[in-house]
Scaffold this motif. Structure first.
Motif, mmCIF file in Angstrom:
data_model
loop_
_atom_site.group_PDB
_atom_site.id
_atom_site.type_symbol
_atom_site.label_atom_id
_atom_site.label_comp_id
_atom_site.label_asym_id
_atom_site.label_seq_id
_atom_site.Cartn_x
_atom_site.Cartn_y
_atom_site.Cartn_z
ATOM 1 N N PRO A 175 0.838 -1.214 0.000
ATOM 2 C CA PRO A 175 0.000 0.000 0.000
ATOM 3 C C PRO A 175 0.864 1.251 0.000
ATOM 4 C CG PRO A 175 -0.756 -1.565 1.652
ATOM 5 C CD PRO A 175 0.561 -2.079 1.159
ATOM 6 N N GLN A 176 0.435 2.242 -0.752
ATOM 7 C CA GLN A 176 1.224 3.471 -0.903
ATOM 8 C C GLN A 176 0.645 4.650 -0.121
ATOM 9 O OE1 GLN A 176 4.187 3.358 -2.563
ATOM 10 N NE2 GLN A 176 3.754 1.168 -2.786
ATOM 11 N N ARG A 177 -0.341 4.384 0.742
ATOM 12 C CA ARG A 177 -0.999 5.480 1.459
ATOM 13 C C ARG A 177 -0.566 5.586 2.916
ATOM 14 N NH1 ARG A 177 -7.118 4.123 -0.193
ATOM 15 N NH2 ARG A 177 -6.272 2.067 0.329
ATOM 16 N N ASP A 180 -2.323 1.743 6.452
ATOM 17 C CA ASP A 180 -2.859 0.870 5.413
ATOM 18 C C ASP A 180 -2.068 -0.423 5.328
ATOM 19 O OD1 ASP A 180 -4.837 2.615 4.787
ATOM 20 O OD2 ASP A 180 -4.174 3.053 2.758
#
Length: 319
Positions: free
Chosen positions: A36-38, A42
């Motif tokens: 996940p890139q958030r 996340d």
């Protein structure tokens, strides 16, 4: 412990791997998911979900899991499990990853630098089995390292030892992802190899790489072209390998290891990368430590990160 196993997690900039690993270092089940890139919250949610799927896949319960080991990009503090500010994970700063994951999963959790974990794996059940003084270097999107000294993982006073990719090898060189110039990662990583190829194509150099769109000029594409005899591609890998050789020569002189192990996606190019490394080490390091240090490819492939993360738990959780 005979009925128990450990879950090892290898967190990368783009993908994360999970595996159930037995006390002998054998992988019993695997999962793979996009990272996940958030942000870290996340990631924790995704890991808890994938943990349940992994245990179901393996026919195990949470009660069967001795601990959860996580290999994460550094720099980080393995004692507290806090990840400081990894260049390849956006939005991460002073993240108490071990505490967050332990609370969410309900399983004792340890966090280690991913390259340190890989070093443990290769020393445990990989190419370095039985070797008490070993340097592990991973060459992929970035460059990392881990030090096994006298049979133990060396952390240093702040827990950040082994950051081989941030040795300065070209003082006025390109800007590194960490914000400083001339680091090894800036001139010899997969990203650096791709950049050199793109610059050469823009400059009109003769190469089959010029037929590829810019986004396809990856380190892997350069390695494929080199294997097909492309002179420019071979030149780029020789340059990257020479820079790595400069760093390894210094490490060999300082630490006098029995083995230097290379892992990571870029190292899959084999001798295309490692022969320049060996040549520069022979030229630059003192003769005796250079002769004593075997420079070899890693033996555990894509499992090295999850096995290493599990090794962290078996070592630190045994007491």
């Amino acid at each position: 412990m005979a009925g128990q196993a450990v879950v090892g997690v290898d967190v990368g900039g783009t993908k994360t791997l999970l595996a159930l690993v037995d006390p002998g270092g054998g992988v019993r089940a695997r999962r793979r998911v996009e990272t996940p890139q958030r942000g870290p919250e996340d990631l924790v949610q995704v890991l808890v979900r994938e943990l349940e799927a992994l245990l179901e896949q393996a026919g195990r319960r949470r009660e069967d899991v001795l601990g959860l080991g996580v290999g994460a990009p550094g720099p980080l503090d393995p004692r507290s499990g806090v990840v400081f500010e990894p260049p390849n994970l956006a939005g991460w700063r002073d993240v108490p990853l071990a505490a967050m994951l332990q609370e969410a999963a309900g399983i004792p959790t340890w966090v280690e630098n991913d390259a340190n974990a890989a070093a443990l794996a290769e020393a445990w059940v990989g190419v370095g089995t039985g070797v008490r003084d070993l340097i592990y270097i991973t060459v992929s999107t970035g460059i990392g390292g881990g030090l096994i000294l006298d049979g133990e993982l060396y952390h240093g006073v702040s827990g950040t030892a082994g950051e081989v990719g941030h040795m300065t090898v070209e003082p006025e060189g390109p800007l590194c992802g960490c914000g400083r110039r001339g680091h090894l990662e800036a001139v010899a990583s997969g990203g650096a190899i791709a950049r050199m190829a793109q610059e050469a194509v823009r400059a009109g150099r003769e190469t089959r790489l010029s037929a590829l769109p810019s986004q396809a000029l990856t380190a892997e594409a350069v390695a494929e072209a080199a294997a097909q005899g492309d002179a420019l591609a071979r030149e780029i890998y020789a340059r990257a390998g020479s820079y790595i050789g400069l760093a390894v020569a210094s490490l060999v002189n300082v630490l006098n290891p029995a083995m230097v192990v290379f892992g990571g996606g870029v190292s899959k190019a084999g001798d295309l990368l490692l022969e320049p490394v060996r040549r520069v080490v022979r030229e630059r390091a003192f003769r005796r430590p250079a002769q004593a240090a075997q420079i070899v490819p890693a033996g555990l492939g894509d499992d090295v990160g999850v096995i290493g993360a599990a090794a962290v738990v078996y070592r630190r959780g045994r007491g």
